[in-house]
Write an enzyme that holds these catalytic residues in place. Structure first.
Site, short mmCIF file in Angstrom:
data_model
loop_
_atom_site.label_atom_id
_atom_site.label_comp_id
_atom_site.label_asym_id
_atom_site.label_seq_id
_atom_site.Cartn_x
_atom_site.Cartn_y
_atom_site.Cartn_z
CG ASN A 50 36.04 -1.37 -57.21
OD1 ASN A 50 35.56 -0.86 -56.22
ND2 ASN A 50 35.37 -2.22 -57.97
CG ASN A 98 40.87 6.98 -61.67
OD1 ASN A 98 40.50 7.76 -60.79
ND2 ASN A 98 41.53 7.37 -62.73
N PRO A 112 38.09 8.64 -58.09
CG PRO A 112 39.83 10.10 -57.50
CD PRO A 112 39.50 8.65 -57.64
CB VAL A 113 37.96 8.89 -63.21
CG1 VAL A 113 37.25 8.57 -64.51
CG2 VAL A 113 39.04 9.92 -63.44
CE1 TYR A 146 25.33 2.95 -66.20
CE2 TYR A 146 24.62 3.34 -63.95
CZ TYR A 146 24.69 2.53 -65.05
OH TYR A 146 24.12 1.29 -65.01
CG HIS A 199 42.10 6.44 -71.88
ND1 HIS A 199 40.97 6.38 -71.12
CD2 HIS A 199 43.09 5.95 -71.10
CE1 HIS A 199 41.25 5.88 -69.94
NE2 HIS A 199 42.54 5.61 -69.89
NE ARG A 249 26.42 -1.79 -67.72
CZ ARG A 249 25.55 -2.80 -67.89
NH1 ARG A 249 25.82 -3.78 -68.72
NH2 ARG A 249 24.43 -2.80 -67.23
#
Lengths: 503, 503
Positions: B391, B393, B395-396, B405, B430, B419
């Site tokens: 919840n 971010n 857009p990503v 997914y 990242h 997942r």
């Protein structure tokens, strides 16, 4: 990003606003959007499972995954669930204070020293002036009792009784003050405790005299009105504590009538009871709850340790570090020190409040089977300063209302004068308890109490709801350390001026 | 103690419990207590006025002023209104941070220096490698567009198209990485920004290819099923964006069908739109709200300044002071520094969140009349780590669900594998965005992201409600500064080992 188990609760709460957005979206776009478009970005429970069997890209949900909607922070979204912010506040507070605690430990090492506490009470181990003073207090209680005994049988006139009582009460306030001034072996902490005991005895005996006088007046009126049956007599009799028709059951407590209450047992029950207002028949709890008593006792012991530890470890070094900026009149540093002191001071005050008003007074009340446990009300929700003062210390508040405020109103005073009078009396006792032990008169406590009157007026007038509550907290958090620093600074200047600063 | 105006509201709330206590009291005492005994200690509004006329001490209320009742903190009292505690938390947080701010100013003076910011982006004022890289990104977008154009008319086979797209997308990720490695004049901040732009372009073109492919498949199926009327055709047509019976009003937006969307205008609208998921017909807002736009723009400018100021004034000195304890492996000091860093880091992250997801993306969306403003959901109420990741971010998150997914689920993967795959991809990006600009591979960001999987499992399994929420906050507040300190420490050791520490 993957898991969607266990979050149903959080999501369900938002369904209401979700639906309304969906409706407007369909109105605006007017397109072929099916009923499941709204769930496009959400992909609720069964959707991914269905997709496994579906042909690649066949569902229209895949192609349109945006909806016309506002961001949650925009006022148009109507969203207002910020429940998590409370948890954020708690976590941030705990973390900030954990860091302060660690910083303090690194900087000063462990300063807690239980032996040092003893030296606060005793200068000379063979001279216990504070304890002697407390024992002497019995004399005044007995004196008040003997005056009442003679008044009850008519051996003294009301005028003579009043004069004797006033002499007795004045001596109660003056004796410990002069001892604290003249005896050198008394420590400031010892003399604060002695003065506190004498103040409590003063307030209690004041109430004792008042109530006994009221009883005599009622008895006199009941006598003159005898033979004439009427509601007035019944009320008077009821007030005297006589068992009326209602109280004839076996379960009813035996009620004491006026002259029968004048016994040493009754007097000493009142002197030790956690209240300042005398009453002939105190409400009694049916039994001593041992588990309750044990819990309160453990709280009492643990919180005492905690307070001593926090003061030694956290407040004393902070105060010592504040002396230099105060002497140099370095204002930005004074404010920084003040804010640094505000946190431990406030925490210790909160612990002290719980320790005294919940743990200690409940222990005493439980041991004495004293029924009325309302020692405080919900002052933490106070939306004005006056609500705070009316609710944080109920024994004193009750005494002030019953024996001071109402008396002034009966004497014909205006309400605001009576109110100011209460604050003046309170300010006097605050100053009495601080100035005499420190042997210096600075009127900071007096000023602090008197400043509550305009503050109460301002908060009542201009601030409502949460803003008022925040101002009350701010007064508590900031006001106290200001007064503490003032006294410590002046005490330090008086006693350690020549010595080099400790930190 | 005196004033009782303006507190009616607070008192009224407690009336319920008050009455019940009064009843039990009368039952227990069974005495002559009248109905107004309960108000004895309270003295509500009209009572003092009545007393003025009453004979001294005549009312029974004066004589009995105690009632059998529990203290509020005792569980038996049933009291649970601690509303004021929230205000207390807020006041304490504001005061603590005001002190930290003042302490910081006294210690370091004003460190904010806007000129210094420019040097983060530019090493050599005549060489702008990051900007050049961003401009070059257009080439890849145009390449993807040309491939799609040829695929739409059948000039390329699906296999050839897939191969070309994959080459294109791989180059998008590799080119800036190699430039950031090989060009010396690029600064870490410049290369982070360039890599970020390339990552966004990568995700957008990935989505662009997917959606266009789905459209081609639907078109093919619609063609083969032609002449046979049925719900399947209608759905396929609807998904292609054709105006169906519903959308014949004048107000309806003209919807674009599949091959018509392949224009430069459409491509660049998507590239600049605040979303990563391509769609043929984005929901559009009816007009640009100028006041809304202005507010968001002002927020954007102000918060940018605030972030730069906080980083320069608060984070940089704290990080510099952390280097020595880290080198000495002095654990208690490392933890103290970590907690000290956690507060500014967390505040800056919160400001950054609001700045990016509310101010910036809303400005872009408002300028482009982009309708879907759901850039974040209520992650602050997250009761589990997975709810947070789903919840914060959107857009990503939307891209991951739609293009990663669900694709893995369609390929037959188990949910937990899909997942884990999402977290792996996220961890890769990242690390990509941190390691390459700093030119060192430490895998701290990767580990941090991967640690979310067991953490999500634990919070889902063992912690509910407010405890879960508190753990999510704790992860955010503590987890980030750990990663930041790790990278800064390693960067410092690599680049400044020989130089003396700054603080």
């Amino acid at each position: 990003m993957g898991d969607r188990g266990g979050t149903g609760g959080s999501r369900r709460r938002r369904t209401g606003s979700r639906h309304s957005t969906q409706v407007t979206e369909e109105e605006v776009r007017g397109g072929p959007a099916g009923p499941d478009v709204g769930a496009g970005g959400d992909a609720p429970g069964p959707a991914p499972a269905k997709d496994r069997d579906a042909v690649v890209g066949s569902s229209p949900r895949e192609l349109s995954c945006h909806r016309l909607q506002e961001s949650l922070f925009s006022s148009d979204s109507g969203f207002s669930n910020y429940r998590g912010i409370l948890n954020w506040c708690v976590v941030m507070l705990v973390l900030s204070n954990a860091r302060l605690f660690l910083e303090n430990l690194i900087k000063y090492g462990i300063l807690v020293d239980p032996i040092q506490v003893v030296s606060l009470f005793l200068k000379d181990p063979y001279s216990w002036p504070a304890l002697c003073l407390v024992i002497v207090a019995n004399v005044f209680a007995v004196a008040a009792f003997q005056i009442e005994k003679r008044l009850a049988v008519g051996a003294l006139t009301e005028q003579a009784g009043l004069l004797l009582h006033m002499t007795n009460l004045t001596t109660i306030l003056c004796l410990p003050a002069s001892v604290a001034f003249l005896v050198d072996s008394i420590t400031p902490v010892g003399s604060v405790l002695a003065l506190l005991v004498y103040t409590i005895v003063f307030l209690k005996l004041f109430s004792y005299r008042d109530v006994n006088q009221w009883c005599r007046e009622l008895r006199a009126r009941a006598k003159t009105g005898e033979g004439r049956p009427g509601p007035g007599t019944r009320t008077a009799k009821a007030s005297l504590g006589a068992s009326t028709d209602k109280a004839n059951g076996a379960a009813a407590q035996r009620l004491v009538n006026y002259p029968d209450n004048l016994t040493y047992g009754d007097l000493y029950y009142f002197l030790f009871a956690p209240t300042l207002c005398y009453e002939l028949n105190f409400p009694r709890s049916p039994r001593i709850r041992k588990r309750f008593l044990l819990r309160r006792l453990l709280e009492m012991l643990f919180l005492t340790q905690l307070q001593v530890g926090l003061i030694q470890q956290w407040m004393v070094p902070t105060i010592q570090n504040s002396m230099k900026p105060f002497k140099d009149m370095d204002y930005s540093r004074i404010i920084e020190r003040l804010l640094k002191l505000a946190v431990p001071n406030h925490l210790i005050w909160l612990i002290f409040f719980y320790w005294l008003f919940h743990s200690c007074l409940n222990v005493v009340a439980e041991l004495m089977k004293f029924g009325d446990r309302e020692f405080y009300r919900d002052w933490w929700n106070a939306e004005s300063v006056s609500y705070f003062w009316q609710n944080w210390n109920i024994p004193v508040h009750k005494w002030c209302i019953r024996h001071f405020y109402k008396r002034m109103l009966r004497w014909g005073a205006y309400k605001w004068i009576a109110r100011t009078g209460v604050f003046l009396a309170s300010a006097f006792f605050h100053e009495y308890l601080v100035s005499i032990p420190l042997r210096m008169f600075r009127l900071w406590a007096f000023t602090g109490m008197m400043a509550q009157i305009p503050l109460a007026w301002i908060t009542n007038r201009f601030l409502m709801g949460n803003y008022g509550n925040a101002v009350v907290w701010l007064t508590l958090i900031i006001g106290q350390p200001v007064a503490v620093l003032m006294y410590v600074h002046d005490y330090y200047v008086l006693h350690h001026e020549a010595a080099p600063p400790t930190a």
